[in-house]
Design an enzyme around this catalytic site. Structure first.
Site, PDB file in Angstrom:
ATOM      1  N   LEU A 352       0.819  -1.220   0.000  1.00  0.00           N
ATOM      2  CA  LEU A 352       0.000   0.000   0.000  1.00  0.00           C
ATOM      3  C   LEU A 352       0.846   1.260   0.000  1.00  0.00           C
ATOM      4  O   LEU A 352       0.425   2.305  -0.508  1.00  0.00           O
ATOM      5  CB  LEU A 352      -0.925   0.012   1.228  1.00  0.00           C
ATOM      6  CG  LEU A 352      -1.983  -1.074   1.305  1.00  0.00           C
ATOM      7  CD1 LEU A 352      -2.721  -1.004   2.637  1.00  0.00           C
ATOM      8  CD2 LEU A 352      -2.969  -0.957   0.149  1.00  0.00           C
ATOM      9  N   VAL A 360       3.864  -0.811   4.250  1.00  0.00           N
ATOM     10  CA  VAL A 360       2.502  -1.137   4.679  1.00  0.00           C
ATOM     11  C   VAL A 360       1.850  -2.001   3.602  1.00  0.00           C
ATOM     12  O   VAL A 360       1.894  -1.664   2.413  1.00  0.00           O
ATOM     13  CB  VAL A 360       1.653   0.134   4.911  1.00  0.00           C
ATOM     14  CG1 VAL A 360       0.268  -0.249   5.415  1.00  0.00           C
ATOM     15  CG2 VAL A 360       2.337   1.056   5.910  1.00  0.00           C
ATOM     16  N   LYS A 375       1.728  -3.147   8.902  1.00  0.00           N
ATOM     17  CA  LYS A 375       2.913  -2.306   8.757  1.00  0.00           C
ATOM     18  C   LYS A 375       4.116  -3.016   9.354  1.00  0.00           C
ATOM     19  O   LYS A 375       4.089  -3.471  10.501  1.00  0.00           O
ATOM     20  CB  LYS A 375       2.694  -0.968   9.454  1.00  0.00           C
ATOM     21  CG  LYS A 375       3.857  -0.010   9.285  1.00  0.00           C
ATOM     22  CD  LYS A 375       3.487   1.351   9.802  1.00  0.00           C
ATOM     23  CE  LYS A 375       4.574   2.360   9.467  1.00  0.00           C
ATOM     24  NZ  LYS A 375       4.212   3.704   9.881  1.00  0.00           N
ATOM     25  N   ASP A 475       3.160  12.896  14.974  1.00  0.00           N
ATOM     26  CA  ASP A 475       3.413  12.773  13.528  1.00  0.00           C
ATOM     27  C   ASP A 475       2.155  13.110  12.735  1.00  0.00           C
ATOM     28  O   ASP A 475       1.738  12.359  11.850  1.00  0.00           O
ATOM     29  CB  ASP A 475       3.891  11.359  13.194  1.00  0.00           C
ATOM     30  CG  ASP A 475       4.751  11.332  11.924  1.00  0.00           C
ATOM     31  OD1 ASP A 475       5.155  12.422  11.455  1.00  0.00           O
ATOM     32  OD2 ASP A 475       5.009  10.240  11.402  1.00  0.00           O
TER      33      ASP A 475
END
Length: 666
Positions: A352, A360, A375, A475
């Protein structure tokens, strides 16, 4: 005389109708052929079970008695006595985590068209929660502890009035008359239990009693007893039934039988005649007759050696890192073999995205067939892994409609695998910066962008103030905002998040994050507090409004920064010249100005001048006006400017920042 006879006859007729209304009652030992008003996931199974919700995630289910019931005395207006009892069972795919439970509800309507699932249990939403105009009375069987509603634990019974903040609640248990003590129960154990709800209209007393169906009679002491005049909250007529919802955890819920009586005691259910529950969990292994066969020839020995070698090689291929202290995390840990099969061996076709911290992959879990995102993150197993995994498990308890659910983890050799709820429309940055998105759309409308901004703000408010601990994401950026099927914004990727207690002082940590979003004080002190997220959210606002990344090194030799560019345009009175040209002027000017100015307000270098996320949400909802910005905004001193000499001089910034530089992200 003739007229008076008709008046008397009319009064007798009215009294008869009122008496009939006050004596309404029904008993359902199973729901086969019963006329119920159903919507959402609710349905009656072939064997007569009322299934409120199945294993579908993030949905609602309602089941109501179809006719309105008059609870008030026609002459006094007071709510008269009533009694109800029902047998239910709730399951959970995880042994240590439930989901939204069941609410027995009395409401003015059978429909809740704007109700939300998960935390709101299919009854309320953010705008009507707690409103006195709801006229809703409920008894909740709740299996998830939500700090937003002051839940006492994740396994309790509560009395609710117009709200999910119970006015009285108690841990699930029953009084054993034989043992003369209370015995604890697990609501989502999958075992059948019976609940009694009884209201005495004369004494104004509401009693709630719980017991397993293995107990021969209703306990003499109720679980909850409350003095309350329901006439203050109920209108006439009302509907009664059940409401439920699902979250990311699969929690099927059933009602096996139901009895109700106005102005009297509900008829006892015939437990032996109730429908059977479906089997849950893995199928039992079939018993195979053990037939002994003589060992013949040396060929069987060679075959055994080959099988052993194959098993050893296979175990080595799927070997995991599992220490004793990790056993306490139970079902939050996934098997590496299952994740390997789910992602087709981490095949490139299932990839992905790729970031500075790992790749991921899309996957489909082999047992549940649930679609997930996996992930792969590299980690140093000698430094703080126990604390890191403890935080990962804590973050896995977060439940909010605008947060991507972290389902669990797996640790193998030198990597950590994090398993998330799958988001079919991918990340927001693909819509903002790529010519073609994964969903086949070329752009997002302004209305969609503005709604996504509100979604992320709501998620951050929950993390900073409404959960049991303070969660600093560290983040915030467009590549970590995922879009569900309806293009709602869902904040994801909590691999860098830090937690600490409300009122506590955040500890100094390594400076990590994404270049362009780091607050200047974080780069200096290493202390991650909510203001750090507010700064990044301000940059994110400008990113969404302007359609540009925080830093575009290729744009010029001067290390062009988005915040500085918007500041310059604001100082010249031309802030709208920064709007994303892909919107083609299709936006509301007042909303666009609000977002741009709020972005500058949040991304100020002085952390004390930034608003809290609660204030940000109120600005976005128009509840309070945005304060006036000064005509000149001081130059930003974020880490972008701080590390410009490294970029212009051909050097690299420190690795903790460079790990997530620019669009690479995580």
């Amino acid at each position: 005389m003739f007229f008076s006879k008709y008046v008397l006859l009319f009064l007798l007729l009215c009294r008869s109708v009122a008496s009939q209304q006050e004596d309404v009652g029904f008993t359902y030992n199973g729901f086969q052929g019963v006329n119920m008003s159903l919507d959402g996931l609710a349905q009656v199974t072939d064997n007569g079970l009322l299934m409120l919700v199945n294993t579908t995630t993030v949905q609602v289910g309602h089941a109501f008695y179809p006719q309105p019931i008059h609870f008030r005395n026609s002459s006094t207006g007071n709510v008269i006595s009533f009694s109800t009892t029902f047998v239910f069972a709730m399951f959970s795919e995880l042994q240590t985590l439930g989901g939204p439970g069941i609410v027995f509800v009395i409401a003015p309507s059978r429909g809740f068209p704007y109700a939300l699932s998960t935390s709101y249990m299919g009854i309320f939403n953010t705008s009507n929660l707690g409103n006195s105009s709801n006229h809703v009375v409920g008894v909740e069987l709740d299996t998830f502890q939500n700090a937003q509603f002051n839940d006492i634990d994740d396994n309790h019974v509560g009395i609710d009035i117009n709200d999910l903040r119970s006015i009285k609640a108690a841990p699930a248990s029953y009084f054993s008359d034989q043992e003369n003590r209370r015995v604890n129960l697990s609501l989502y154990s999958g075992h059948t239990m019976q609940l009694w709800v009884e209201y005495d209209g004369t004494e104004k007393q509401l009693n709630v009693t719980l017991a397993p169906t293995t107990v021969p009679a209703k306990p003499t002491i109720p679980l909850l007893s409350l003095n309350i005049d329901l006439s203050r909250y109920m209108v006439d007529p009302m509907f009664l039934g059940f409401s439920s919802s699902t979250s990311a955890v699969k929690t099927p819920q059933y009602v096996l039988g139901w009895s109700f009586k106005m102005n009297g005691k509900a008829k006892e259910l015939s437990l032996s005649h109730l429908p059977k529950l479906p089997r849950m969990g893995p199928k039992p292994k079939s018993k195979i007759l053990n037939i002994g066969l003589p060992v013949i020839g040396t060929s069987l020995l060679f075959m055994s050696i080959f099988v052993i070698q194959f098993i050893v090689a296979r175990k080595k291929k799927f070997a995991e890192v599992l220490e004793d202290w990790e056993l306490e995390y139970g079902p939050h840990r996934f098997k590496y073999k299952d994740l390997y099969i789910a992602t087709k061996g981490f095949h490139d076709k299932e990839l992905l995205g790729v970031g500075g911290f790992g790749k991921v992959y899309r996957g489909v879990l082999p047992t549940s067939k649930e679609e997930v995102a996996v992930k792969r993150v590299s980690h140093d197993s000698t430094q703080g892994v126990r604390e890191f995994i403890a935080e990962i498990i804590s973050i896995g308890k977060l439940q909010h409609r605008n947060i991507v659910t972290l389902l669990g983890y797996c640790r193998r050799k030198g990597e950590l695998l994090l398993v998330y709820e799958f988001m079919p429309n991918g990340s927001l940055d693909k819509f903002l910066f790529h010519h073609q998105s994964t969903a086949g759309k070329t752009k997002l409308s302004w209305n969609q962008r503005f709604q996504i901004i509100k979604n992320v703000a709501s998620a951050l408010l929950y993390l900073h103030e409404e959960w049991e601990q303070v969660v600093v994401h560290r983040d915030i950026k467009s590549s970590n905002v995922m879009l569900d099927r309806e293009l709602n914004g869902r904040l994801g990727d909590f691999g860098l998040a830090k937690l600490y207690d409300h009122g506590g002082d955040p500890k100094t940590t390594h400076v990590v994050g994404t270049f362009g979003y780091l607050a200047p004080e974080f780069a200096k002190t290493g202390k991650a507090n909510p203001s750090v997220d507010v700064f990044a959210f301000g940059v994110f606002l400008l990113e969404v409004a302007c359609g540009r990344r925080p830093i575009d090194v290729k744009a010029s030799e001067e290390c062009l920064e988005l915040v500085d560019w918007v500041i310059s345009s604001w100082n010249r009175g031309m802030i709208l010249e920064t709007v994303d040209p892909k919107l083609e002027l299709n936006y509301k000017v007042e909303e666009m100005e609000l977002v741009l100015k709020l972005g500058l307000l949040c991304s100020q270098s002085d952390p004390t001048a930034r608003p809290s996320m609660r204030e940000v949400v109120r600005y976005l909802e128009g509840e309070i006006p945005l304060p006036e910005l000064p005509s000149l905004v001081s130059e930003n001193t974020s880490e972008v400017s701080f590390w410009c000499p490294y970029l212009s001089g051909g050097k690299s910034p420190p690795s903790s920042i460079a790990e997530s530089i620019l669009s690479g992200g995580r």
